[in-house]
Design a protein around this motif. Sequence first.
Motif, PDB file in Angstrom:
ATOM      1  N   LEU A 206       0.832  -1.203   0.000  1.00  9.03           N
ATOM      2  CA  LEU A 206       0.000   0.000   0.000  1.00  9.03           C
ATOM      3  C   LEU A 206       0.867   1.253   0.000  1.00  9.03           C
ATOM      4  CD1 LEU A 206      -2.614  -1.128   2.689  1.00  9.03           C
ATOM      5  CD2 LEU A 206      -2.951  -1.085   0.210  1.00  9.03           C
ATOM      6  N   THR A 207       0.389   2.283  -0.627  1.00  8.28           N
ATOM      7  CA  THR A 207       1.120   3.558  -0.632  1.00  8.28           C
ATOM      8  C   THR A 207       0.593   4.521   0.417  1.00  8.28           C
ATOM      9  OG1 THR A 207      -0.364   4.398  -2.353  1.00  8.28           O
ATOM     10  CG2 THR A 207       1.691   3.359  -3.086  1.00  8.28           C
ATOM     11  N   SER A 208      -0.654   4.311   0.847  1.00  4.66           N
ATOM     12  CA  SER A 208      -1.262   5.190   1.847  1.00  4.66           C
ATOM     13  C   SER A 208      -1.913   4.352   2.944  1.00  4.66           C
ATOM     14  CB  SER A 208      -2.315   6.091   1.190  1.00  4.66           C
ATOM     15  OG  SER A 208      -2.973   6.878   2.163  1.00  4.66           O
ATOM     16  N   VAL A 209      -1.525   4.607   4.185  1.00  5.12           N
ATOM     17  CA  VAL A 209      -2.075   3.884   5.322  1.00  5.12           C
ATOM     18  C   VAL A 209      -2.425   4.878   6.425  1.00  5.12           C
ATOM     19  CG1 VAL A 209      -1.598   2.221   7.162  1.00  5.12           C
ATOM     20  CG2 VAL A 209      -0.831   1.739   4.835  1.00  5.12           C
ATOM     21  N   THR A 210      -3.598   4.728   7.010  1.00  4.75           N
ATOM     22  CA  THR A 210      -4.048   5.589   8.106  1.00  4.75           C
ATOM     23  C   THR A 210      -4.145   4.758   9.374  1.00  4.75           C
ATOM     24  OG1 THR A 210      -5.324   6.986   6.587  1.00  4.75           O
ATOM     25  CG2 THR A 210      -5.904   7.091   8.930  1.00  4.75           C
ATOM     26  N   LYS A 211      -3.445   5.181  10.420  1.00  5.42           N
ATOM     27  CA  LYS A 211      -3.456   4.457  11.683  1.00  5.42           C
ATOM     28  C   LYS A 211      -4.453   5.088  12.641  1.00  5.42           C
ATOM     29  CE  LYS A 211      -0.536   3.017  15.552  1.00  5.42           C
ATOM     30  NZ  LYS A 211       0.724   3.288  16.280  1.00  5.42           N
ATOM     31  N   LEU A 212      -5.469   4.324  12.993  1.00  7.53           N
ATOM     32  CA  LEU A 212      -6.480   4.747  13.951  1.00  7.53           C
ATOM     33  C   LEU A 212      -6.658   3.630  14.979  1.00  7.53           C
ATOM     34  CD1 LEU A 212      -9.067   6.319  11.452  1.00  7.53           C
ATOM     35  CD2 LEU A 212      -7.504   7.544  12.969  1.00  7.53           C
TER      36      LEU A 212
ATOM     37  N   ILE B 289      -5.563   0.995   9.865  1.00  6.90           N
ATOM     38  CA  ILE B 289      -5.169   0.190  11.021  1.00  6.90           C
ATOM     39  C   ILE B 289      -6.066   0.562  12.191  1.00  6.90           C
ATOM     40  CG2 ILE B 289      -3.280  -0.529  12.520  1.00  6.90           C
ATOM     41  CD1 ILE B 289      -1.332   0.694  10.491  1.00  6.90           C
ATOM     42  N   VAL B 290      -6.817  -0.409  12.701  1.00  3.69           N
ATOM     43  CA  VAL B 290      -7.656  -0.202  13.887  1.00  3.69           C
ATOM     44  C   VAL B 290      -7.266  -1.257  14.920  1.00  3.69           C
ATOM     45  CG1 VAL B 290      -9.524   0.847  12.565  1.00  3.69           C
ATOM     46  CG2 VAL B 290      -9.534  -1.635  12.977  1.00  3.69           C
ATOM     47  N   ARG B 291      -8.030  -1.386  15.969  1.00  7.70           N
ATOM     48  CA  ARG B 291      -7.740  -2.367  17.016  1.00  7.70           C
ATOM     49  C   ARG B 291      -8.871  -3.389  17.057  1.00  7.70           C
ATOM     50  NH1 ARG B 291      -3.095  -3.939  19.565  1.00  7.70           N
ATOM     51  NH2 ARG B 291      -3.252  -3.951  21.838  1.00  7.70           N
ATOM     52  N   SER B 292      -8.532  -4.653  16.854  1.00  8.85           N
ATOM     53  CA  SER B 292      -9.540  -5.707  16.894  1.00  8.85           C
ATOM     54  C   SER B 292     -10.028  -5.919  18.314  1.00  8.85           C
ATOM     55  CB  SER B 292      -8.967  -7.018  16.348  1.00  8.85           C
ATOM     56  OG  SER B 292      -9.857  -8.088  16.601  1.00  8.85           O
ATOM     57  N   GLY B 293     -11.335  -6.084  18.458  1.00  4.26           N
ATOM     58  CA  GLY B 293     -11.910  -6.353  19.765  1.00  4.26           C
ATOM     59  C   GLY B 293     -11.574  -7.731  20.295  1.00  4.26           C
ATOM     60  N   ASN B 294     -11.082  -8.621  19.432  1.00  9.38           N
ATOM     61  CA  ASN B 294     -10.688  -9.955  19.900  1.00  9.38           C
ATOM     62  C   ASN B 294      -9.608  -9.875  20.966  1.00  9.38           C
ATOM     63  OD1 ASN B 294     -11.787 -10.529  16.984  1.00  9.38           O
ATOM     64  ND2 ASN B 294     -11.783 -12.508  18.024  1.00  9.38           N
ATOM     65  N   ALA B 295      -8.764  -8.853  20.872  1.00 14.87           N
ATOM     66  CA  ALA B 295      -7.677  -8.689  21.843  1.00 14.87           C
ATOM     67  C   ALA B 295      -8.099  -7.839  23.036  1.00 14.87           C
ATOM     68  CB  ALA B 295      -6.466  -8.059  21.163  1.00 14.87           C
ATOM     69  N   LEU B 296      -9.329  -7.320  23.003  1.00 16.30           N
ATOM     70  CA  LEU B 296      -9.775  -6.383  24.037  1.00 16.30           C
ATOM     71  C   LEU B 296     -10.898  -6.931  24.903  1.00 16.30           C
ATOM     72  CD1 LEU B 296      -9.881  -3.144  21.802  1.00 16.30           C
ATOM     73  CD2 LEU B 296      -8.036  -3.859  23.339  1.00 16.30           C
ATOM     74  N   GLY B 297     -11.315  -8.147  24.629  1.00 19.99           N
ATOM     75  CA  GLY B 297     -12.420  -8.720  25.390  1.00 19.99           C
ATOM     76  C   GLY B 297     -13.780  -8.522  24.753  1.00 19.99           C
ATOM     77  N   PHE B 298     -13.789  -8.021  23.512  1.00 19.98           N
ATOM     78  CA  PHE B 298     -15.038  -7.801  22.773  1.00 19.98           C
ATOM     79  C   PHE B 298     -14.877  -8.430  21.379  1.00 19.98           C
ATOM     80  CE2 PHE B 298     -14.983  -4.502  25.983  1.00 19.98           C
ATOM     81  CZ  PHE B 298     -16.290  -4.470  26.435  1.00 19.98           C
TER      82      PHE B 298
END
Length: 367
Positions: free
Chosen positions: A28-34, A327-336
């Motif tokens: 990818l040439t463009s990635v947004t981290k959230l 890029i987000v955060r998966s709930g699998n690692a957060l208890g959801f």
Amino acid sequence: MKAKEQILSLKAYQPGKPIEEVKRELGLTSVTKLASNENPFGCASAVKDAVMDELNSVSIYPDGYASEIRSKLADYLNVQPQQILFGNGSDEVVEMFCRTYLSPESNTVMAAPTFPQYKHNSVIEGAEIIEVPLTEEGKHDLDKMYEAIDRNTKIVWICSPNNPTGTIVRERELVSFLEKVPSDVIVACDEAYKEYVVADDYPDTLALQREFPNLIVFRTFSKAFGLASLRIGYGVAHEDLIKIVDPVREPFNTSRVAQRAAITALDHLGFIEMCRERNREGMEQYEAFCQNYDLSFYPSQGNFILIDFKKKQGDEVFNYLLKNGYIVRSGNALGFPTSVRITVGSKEQNEGIIQCLSHWLDKETVS
């Protein structure tokens, strides 16, 4: 060599994927981290100038007592300088309190799910962990947390806004809780996202410390102030508590650059107000998206939102967004497990990820 038994069960902290790594892996040439609840607007521009100027002194040790930022922060918070304990991020202040008060003979009470470093550091000290599930509304169940306290309890943790749900403990709830908790039990209130809160009934915890000296408050310059990479956070507590904990602090644990950046950031509070307003506008974008697609979410007072995609696994949503440059955060690692946590970004970033998700959900509905 045999390590402590409790260490063997721990896993190292897994941060969100770095942007450059995602670009390389997926072409990818463009990635947004959230994913990491960083400030999408950076920091006040004057802070950058201050950091560059401080680089002229990188060969000199920082002030170990952090005198200048201590005095300035004390004035800003309306507390005494001796009530403040600085850390390499507020994470280190959490670690210092755990190291001081917890042992294999003690226990500590916390919500679940919540910020994982409370549990992580408590395990290292060998303490018993008592986790109390969040309510259906994603809030701390203070009644059950109180019931969990016994004669071996040393610290009760409250994360408000809670990470990952974004919910808060309201003033009347906190005061009622503090009135019941034994005075020799520390109530640790983590307010890392405090500057984003707009709720009228968010407690003034620093004022409450005058009545409840067992209340400690953690805050940070990493989030709204935009200094995450410089690692500077702090705890505020009764002077007697700070005197007990301060000896476990590593010398020179906050750098010259971090101290100067924090000092300068406090001179530009208009930047914080702007970030709070933009964050609330962004939150409304996500809430409207959720309502449009009948997706559940917790009303968040932080700079992130936890969205439940129901029948889909969090990892599935995470991987879809990753392939599309988000890029987000998966709930699998957060208890959801059916959720993802998304940091509120700029208006354009929010529009981009919402458009991406909408296209996916529309296609799923048709198929």
